[in-house]
Design a protein around this motif. Structure first.
Motif, PDB file in Angstrom:
ATOM      1  N   VAL A   2       0.841  -1.199   0.000  1.00  0.00           N
ATOM      2  CA  VAL A   2       0.000   0.000   0.000  1.00  0.00           C
ATOM      3  C   VAL A   2       0.877   1.250   0.000  1.00  0.00           C
ATOM      4  O   VAL A   2       0.648   2.202  -0.766  1.00  0.00           O
ATOM      5  N   ALA A   3       1.906   1.245   0.840  1.00  0.00           N
ATOM      6  CA  ALA A   3       2.835   2.384   0.892  1.00  0.00           C
ATOM      7  C   ALA A   3       3.539   2.562  -0.440  1.00  0.00           C
ATOM      8  O   ALA A   3       3.765   3.690  -0.900  1.00  0.00           O
ATOM      9  N   SER A   4       3.877   1.446  -1.070  1.00  0.00           N
ATOM     10  CA  SER A   4       4.550   1.487  -2.364  1.00  0.00           C
ATOM     11  C   SER A   4       3.678   2.132  -3.430  1.00  0.00           C
ATOM     12  O   SER A   4       4.141   2.949  -4.231  1.00  0.00           O
ATOM     13  N   ILE A   5       2.394   1.755  -3.442  1.00  0.00           N
ATOM     14  CA  ILE A   5       1.459   2.279  -4.443  1.00  0.00           C
ATOM     15  C   ILE A   5       1.342   3.796  -4.336  1.00  0.00           C
ATOM     16  O   ILE A   5       1.265   4.512  -5.342  1.00  0.00           O
ATOM     17  N   HIS A   6       1.341   4.313  -3.101  1.00  0.00           N
ATOM     18  CA  HIS A   6       1.098   5.735  -2.882  1.00  0.00           C
ATOM     19  C   HIS A   6       2.380   6.549  -2.691  1.00  0.00           C
ATOM     20  O   HIS A   6       2.309   7.756  -2.434  1.00  0.00           O
ATOM     21  N   ALA A   7       3.522   5.902  -2.832  1.00  0.00           N
ATOM     22  CA  ALA A   7       4.796   6.609  -2.657  1.00  0.00           C
ATOM     23  C   ALA A   7       5.052   7.561  -3.830  1.00  0.00           C
ATOM     24  O   ALA A   7       4.530   7.383  -4.931  1.00  0.00           O
ATOM     25  N   GLU A   8       5.859   8.569  -3.577  1.00  0.00           N
ATOM     26  CA  GLU A   8       6.216   9.533  -4.613  1.00  0.00           C
ATOM     27  C   GLU A   8       7.092   8.864  -5.681  1.00  0.00           C
ATOM     28  O   GLU A   8       7.845   7.938  -5.380  1.00  0.00           O
ATOM     29  N   LYS A   9       6.984   9.335  -6.906  1.00  0.00           N
ATOM     30  CA  LYS A   9       7.835   8.811  -7.978  1.00  0.00           C
ATOM     31  C   LYS A   9       9.297   9.024  -7.610  1.00  0.00           C
ATOM     32  O   LYS A   9       9.666  10.084  -7.106  1.00  0.00           O
TER      33      LYS A   9
ATOM     34  N   ASP B 256       9.089   0.076  -6.314  1.00  0.00           N
ATOM     35  CA  ASP B 256       9.373  -1.184  -7.012  1.00  0.00           C
ATOM     36  C   ASP B 256       8.489  -2.319  -6.514  1.00  0.00           C
ATOM     37  O   ASP B 256       8.182  -3.244  -7.265  1.00  0.00           O
ATOM     38  N   TYR B 257       8.109  -2.295  -5.239  1.00  0.00           N
ATOM     39  CA  TYR B 257       7.313  -3.379  -4.680  1.00  0.00           C
ATOM     40  C   TYR B 257       6.021  -3.607  -5.467  1.00  0.00           C
ATOM     41  O   TYR B 257       5.548  -4.738  -5.580  1.00  0.00           O
ATOM     42  N   SER B 258       5.447  -2.515  -5.970  1.00  0.00           N
ATOM     43  CA  SER B 258       4.142  -2.614  -6.633  1.00  0.00           C
ATOM     44  C   SER B 258       4.202  -2.350  -8.131  1.00  0.00           C
ATOM     45  O   SER B 258       3.167  -2.237  -8.785  1.00  0.00           O
ATOM     46  N   SER B 259       5.404  -2.266  -8.690  1.00  0.00           N
ATOM     47  CA  SER B 259       5.532  -1.904 -10.108  1.00  0.00           C
ATOM     48  C   SER B 259       4.877  -2.933 -11.021  1.00  0.00           C
ATOM     49  O   SER B 259       4.279  -2.582 -12.044  1.00  0.00           O
ATOM     50  N   TYR B 260       4.962  -4.203 -10.658  1.00  0.00           N
ATOM     51  CA  TYR B 260       4.374  -5.276 -11.469  1.00  0.00           C
ATOM     52  C   TYR B 260       2.864  -5.059 -11.599  1.00  0.00           C
ATOM     53  O   TYR B 260       2.308  -5.114 -12.699  1.00  0.00           O
ATOM     54  N   GLY B 261       2.210  -4.818 -10.493  1.00  0.00           N
ATOM     55  CA  GLY B 261       0.764  -4.616 -10.512  1.00  0.00           C
ATOM     56  C   GLY B 261       0.360  -3.303 -11.144  1.00  0.00           C
ATOM     57  O   GLY B 261      -0.633  -3.234 -11.885  1.00  0.00           O
ATOM     58  N   ARG B 262       1.114  -2.231 -10.859  1.00  0.00           N
ATOM     59  CA  ARG B 262       0.778  -0.927 -11.440  1.00  0.00           C
ATOM     60  C   ARG B 262       0.894  -0.941 -12.960  1.00  0.00           C
ATOM     61  O   ARG B 262       0.133  -0.266 -13.658  1.00  0.00           O
TER      62      ARG B 262
END
Length: 232
Positions: free
Chosen positions: A198-205, A211-217
């Protein structure tokens, strides 16, 4: 006799010839070399298997986008049959000499939609520690079959949705955030806490935790083209 599946129609496998045309030749959309070859193969696989992907997503009550997005991410790359015939046997030898039963070999990822033998076995309700070398090979060969591979991955993705949303009733109509986390777990496993994703999804570019959520994004970013290929 393979105890896990019966073999059906399967899309031509990505092989060493494809890797050479992808890696060693310049990008040419006419000759289909370089990066265009990789993406042409991914699109062709999705088109060929669109009915299977839609059917198994509906059977498991998961978003079609999630299953199709994993397909686009996973197909092509390393020569596919090499994983089941070559890599697996090398890992089995490592298990033998390290006296580690099948711990290393069960981590072998097989199939167009690459999934570890351990995860595939657990998804099918089979104790992965009880897989003999013969059963590992049989399961690996089944994962080379599109019907079996897509079916197992769809079941596994449903398990991953439930993992982060215990008690969830509707696994089909999930939020983009839930889809991103399920897809990212498919790529990274279940070790990391949900809060990290969740933190990964909402983190600043630029933040490395992105990277944790890059696959899903990436699946969300490709939503339009994926659904267009599927005719949805």
């Amino acid at each position: 006799m393979n105890r896990f599946c019966k073999f059906g129609s399967t899309f031509p496998k990505w092989d060493m010839g494809d890797v050479i045309l992808w890696k060693l030749f310049p990008d040419d959309p006419v000759k289909v070399t370089g990066e265009p070859r990789l993406w042409a193969y991914k699109a062709a696989y999705l088109q060929y298997n669109k009915d299977r992907i839609i059917r198994h997503a509906h059977q498991e009550k998961i978003p079609v986008l999630l299953l199709a997005g994993v397909a686009i991410a996973e197909v092509a790359g390393a020569p596919e049959r090499l994983k089941a015939i070559g890599v697996l046997q090398a890992y089995q030898l490592m298990d033998f000499f390290n006296n580690s039963v099948n711990k290393i070999s069960n981590a072998t990822s097989v199939g167009s939609l690459a999934i570890q033998l351990r995860a595939a076995a657990e998804t099918l309700g089979i104790d992965p520690n009880g897989l003999t070398t013969t059963k590992q090979l049989q399961l690996a060969n089944c994962l080379l079959d599109d019907e079996f591979n897509i079916s197992v991955v769809a079941k596994h993705l449903r398990d991953l949705i439930v993992y982060d949303n215990p008690g969830i009733v509707d696994t089909l109509n999930i939020t983009d955030e839930q889809l991103i986390i399920a897809a990212s777990r498919y790529n990274r496993g279940i070790q990391r806490d949900r809060a990290d994703f969740v933190a990964s999804i909402h983190a600043e570019k630029g933040d490395p935790i992105r990277d944790y959520s890059s696959y899903g994004r990436t699946i969300i970013k490709r939503r339009y083209i994926i659904m267009k290929i599927l005719g949805l």
